[in-house]
Design an enzyme around this catalytic site. Structure first.
Site, PDB file in Angstrom:
ATOM      1  CB  SER A 118      -0.835   0.069   1.279  1.00  0.00           C
ATOM      2  OG  SER A 118      -1.621  -1.056   1.417  1.00  0.00           O
ATOM      3  CG  HIS A 139      -2.564  -0.729  -4.111  1.00  0.00           C
ATOM      4  ND1 HIS A 139      -2.810   0.603  -3.865  1.00  0.00           N
ATOM      5  CD2 HIS A 139      -2.829  -1.372  -2.947  1.00  0.00           C
ATOM      6  CE1 HIS A 139      -3.219   0.745  -2.614  1.00  0.00           C
ATOM      7  NE2 HIS A 139      -3.239  -0.429  -2.043  1.00  0.00           N
ATOM      8  CD  GLU A 151      -2.855   3.368  -6.800  1.00  0.00           C
ATOM      9  OE1 GLU A 151      -2.836   2.749  -5.708  1.00  0.00           O
ATOM     10  OE2 GLU A 151      -2.772   4.601  -6.858  1.00  0.00           O
ATOM     11  CG  ASN A 189      -3.268   4.401   0.377  1.00  0.00           C
ATOM     12  OD1 ASN A 189      -4.418   4.438   0.789  1.00  0.00           O
ATOM     13  ND2 ASN A 189      -2.612   3.263   0.211  1.00  0.00           N
TER      14      ASN A 189
HETATM   15  N1  LIG Z   1      -5.763  -4.882   4.145  1.00  0.00           N
HETATM   16  C1  LIG Z   1      -5.997  -3.993   3.190  1.00  0.00           C
HETATM   17  O1  LIG Z   1      -7.059  -3.364   3.137  1.00  0.00           O
HETATM   18  C2  LIG Z   1      -4.963  -3.759   2.110  1.00  0.00           C
HETATM   19  C3  LIG Z   1      -5.360  -3.108   0.938  1.00  0.00           C
HETATM   20  C4  LIG Z   1      -4.447  -2.951  -0.092  1.00  0.00           C
HETATM   21  C5  LIG Z   1      -3.147  -3.415   0.069  1.00  0.00           C
HETATM   22  N2  LIG Z   1      -2.765  -4.025   1.237  1.00  0.00           N
HETATM   23  C6  LIG Z   1      -1.390  -4.539   1.331  1.00  0.00           C
HETATM   24  O2  LIG Z   1      -1.429  -5.955   1.175  1.00  0.00           O
HETATM   25  C7  LIG Z   1      -0.358  -6.550   1.921  1.00  0.00           C
HETATM   26  C8  LIG Z   1      -0.939  -7.599   2.868  1.00  0.00           C
HETATM   27  O3  LIG Z   1      -1.853  -6.986   3.731  1.00  0.00           O
HETATM   28  P1  LIG Z   1      -2.942  -7.810   4.553  1.00  0.00           P
HETATM   29  O4  LIG Z   1      -3.888  -6.806   5.091  1.00  0.00           O
HETATM   30  O5  LIG Z   1      -3.424  -8.938   3.731  1.00  0.00           O
HETATM   31  O6  LIG Z   1      -2.016  -8.378   5.740  1.00  0.00           O
HETATM   32  P2  LIG Z   1      -2.323  -9.593   6.751  1.00  0.00           P
HETATM   33  O7  LIG Z   1      -1.634  -9.244   8.010  1.00  0.00           O
HETATM   34  O8  LIG Z   1      -3.784  -9.910   6.764  1.00  0.00           O
HETATM   35  O9  LIG Z   1      -1.589 -10.858   6.069  1.00  0.00           O
HETATM   36  C9  LIG Z   1      -0.202 -10.913   5.887  1.00  0.00           C
HETATM   37  C10 LIG Z   1       0.203 -12.383   5.769  1.00  0.00           C
HETATM   38  O10 LIG Z   1       1.573 -12.417   5.356  1.00  0.00           O
HETATM   39  C11 LIG Z   1       2.186 -13.499   6.007  1.00  0.00           C
HETATM   40  N3  LIG Z   1       3.647 -13.299   5.959  1.00  0.00           N
HETATM   41  C12 LIG Z   1       4.417 -12.459   6.704  1.00  0.00           C
HETATM   42  N4  LIG Z   1       5.703 -12.571   6.340  1.00  0.00           N
HETATM   43  C13 LIG Z   1       5.756 -13.502   5.350  1.00  0.00           C
HETATM   44  C14 LIG Z   1       6.818 -14.061   4.581  1.00  0.00           C
HETATM   45  N5  LIG Z   1       8.081 -13.677   4.737  1.00  0.00           N
HETATM   46  N6  LIG Z   1       6.512 -15.009   3.673  1.00  0.00           N
HETATM   47  C15 LIG Z   1       5.219 -15.414   3.489  1.00  0.00           C
HETATM   48  N7  LIG Z   1       4.183 -14.908   4.191  1.00  0.00           N
HETATM   49  C16 LIG Z   1       4.438 -13.966   5.106  1.00  0.00           C
HETATM   50  C17 LIG Z   1       1.595 -13.510   7.407  1.00  0.00           C
HETATM   51  O11 LIG Z   1       1.751 -14.773   8.025  1.00  0.00           O
HETATM   52  C18 LIG Z   1       0.129 -13.170   7.099  1.00  0.00           C
HETATM   53  O12 LIG Z   1      -0.655 -14.347   6.919  1.00  0.00           O
HETATM   54  C19 LIG Z   1       0.374  -5.418   2.612  1.00  0.00           C
HETATM   55  O13 LIG Z   1       1.475  -5.046   1.821  1.00  0.00           O
HETATM   56  C20 LIG Z   1      -0.676  -4.305   2.637  1.00  0.00           C
HETATM   57  O14 LIG Z   1      -0.104  -3.022   2.650  1.00  0.00           O
HETATM   58  C21 LIG Z   1      -3.653  -4.219   2.259  1.00  0.00           C
END
Ligand SMILES: NC(=O)c1ccc[n+]([C@@H]2O[C@H](COP(=O)([O-])OP(=O)(O)OC[C@H]3O[C@@H](n4cnc5c(N)ncnc54)[C@H](O)[C@@H]3O)[C@@H](O)[C@H]2O)c1
Length: 295
Positions: A118, A139, A151, A189
């Protein structure tokens, strides 16, 4: 591209795997946590069941999609023979840099490496690989199966061909891709977070209450959700960390996070996921109740 590896099986990773699997891709879903993978598979099945009950999907299509997904706790095994990696692991610079160093080692040379970050610079992530031309931002928005936008963020060294390929692939997933360049906050963002921050300042300065601020934006600007409710939904800690990226990246005080936001995050009131932010959340209830602290 036929074989996709999705790294991270949390909120975003399970949604991304869901969408690719529905469109017939062979998906390797990778997470360091076995329980997270099991939970993701469960969530995907539940979300597909909802699509079946709405008539958007048949039972057969659902079964075929679920069969397209394989799970791995080993990164090396999960990215062999992959054409495209979509990384959706925890939003942490060190985690991402380490992952991309390893992805560069373990994936075929022709593989495109996309990240769902993000707020982290695509250019910075690309720089730890030997294929910066093939590193790009994809994104997706939450919830991924529902939200149309992708995105597509072009890093400083991302090639024209890779950008075009990813735009086309996104359209093939029935998404609407928008190409943007890699500067702090990208477009989504950079515009959304200052609006949320300003809404928090408006509350902090006593201009209006939570309900008033959210109602003005919902009824006056046709936003489906007010900015304070949206901030709770995104997570106040996530909002704070993106504002800090904007503040640091541009060096402009206009992005400085509101002290109220900082306090709430430090006190552990991070929004819906912790049960309380601007609103209070009770499991199973959809009623919008303003937190006692703001009454
Ligand atoms: N949640 C949102 O609304 C949203 C929206 C757009 C983008 N994002 C982006 O998406 C990405 C994930 O966000 P999320 O909300 O799904 O997070 P989350 O915390 O729900 O999930 C992250 C997952 O990654 C795993 N993980 C951590 N380190 C790891 C590694 N080295 N190898 C493999 N797996 C690993 C964790 O175990 C976890 O299951 C982030 O970069 C975030 O910025 C999130």
């Amino acid at each position: 591209m036929k074989n996709i590896s999705v790294i991270g099986s949390g909120t975003m990773g399970n949604g991304i795997a869901h969408v690719f699997a529905l469109f017939g891709y062979s998906v390797s879903l990778v997470d360091i946590s076995g329980p997270a993978l099991e939970k993701a598979l469960n969530t995907i099945q539940k979300n597909m069941d909802r699509q079946v009950s709405k008539g958007l999907l048949t039972e057969d299509e659902k079964s075929a999609a679920v069969e397209n997904i394989k799970i791995y706790t080993s990164l090396e095994e999960g990215v062999q023979n992959t054409d495209l990696v979509v990384e959706a692991a925890t939003e942490n610079l060190e985690v991402k840099l380490e992952l991309f160093r390893n992805l560069d080692k373990f994936t075929p040379e022709s593989c495109v490496l996309a990240t769902n970050t993000s707020s982290i610079s695509i250019t910075k992530i690309a720089a730890v690989t030997n294929r910066a031309d093939k590193v790009i931002g994809m994104h997706f928005m939450n919830p991924v199966p529902v939200m149309k936008l992708v995105e597509v963020i072009r890093g400083y060294a991302t090639s024209e061909k890779v950008t075009k390929d990813i735009m086309e692939l996104s359209r093939g997933l029935a998404k609407v891709p928008v190409e943007v360049n890699d500067y702090p906050g990208f477009v989504a963002n950079r515009i959304l977070m200052p609006m949320i921050n300003e809404a928090i300042y408006t509350l902090y300065e006593g201009v209006a209450g939570i309900e008033e601020i959210d109602t003005v934006m919902k009824l006056g600007m046709a936003h489906p959700m007010g900015p304070l409710q949206l901030a709770d939904f995104i997570g106040l800690d996530v909002c704070l960390s993106i504002l800090r990226v904007l503040h640091e990246g541009f060096g402009n005080p206009k992005y400085a996070p509101c002290p109220l936001l900082v306090n709430m995050v430090e006190a552990g009131y991070k929004g819906a996921k912790t049960g309380e932010g601007f609103y209070k959340y009770t499991p199973g209830s959809k009623e919008l109740v303003i937190s006692e602290r703001f009454k």
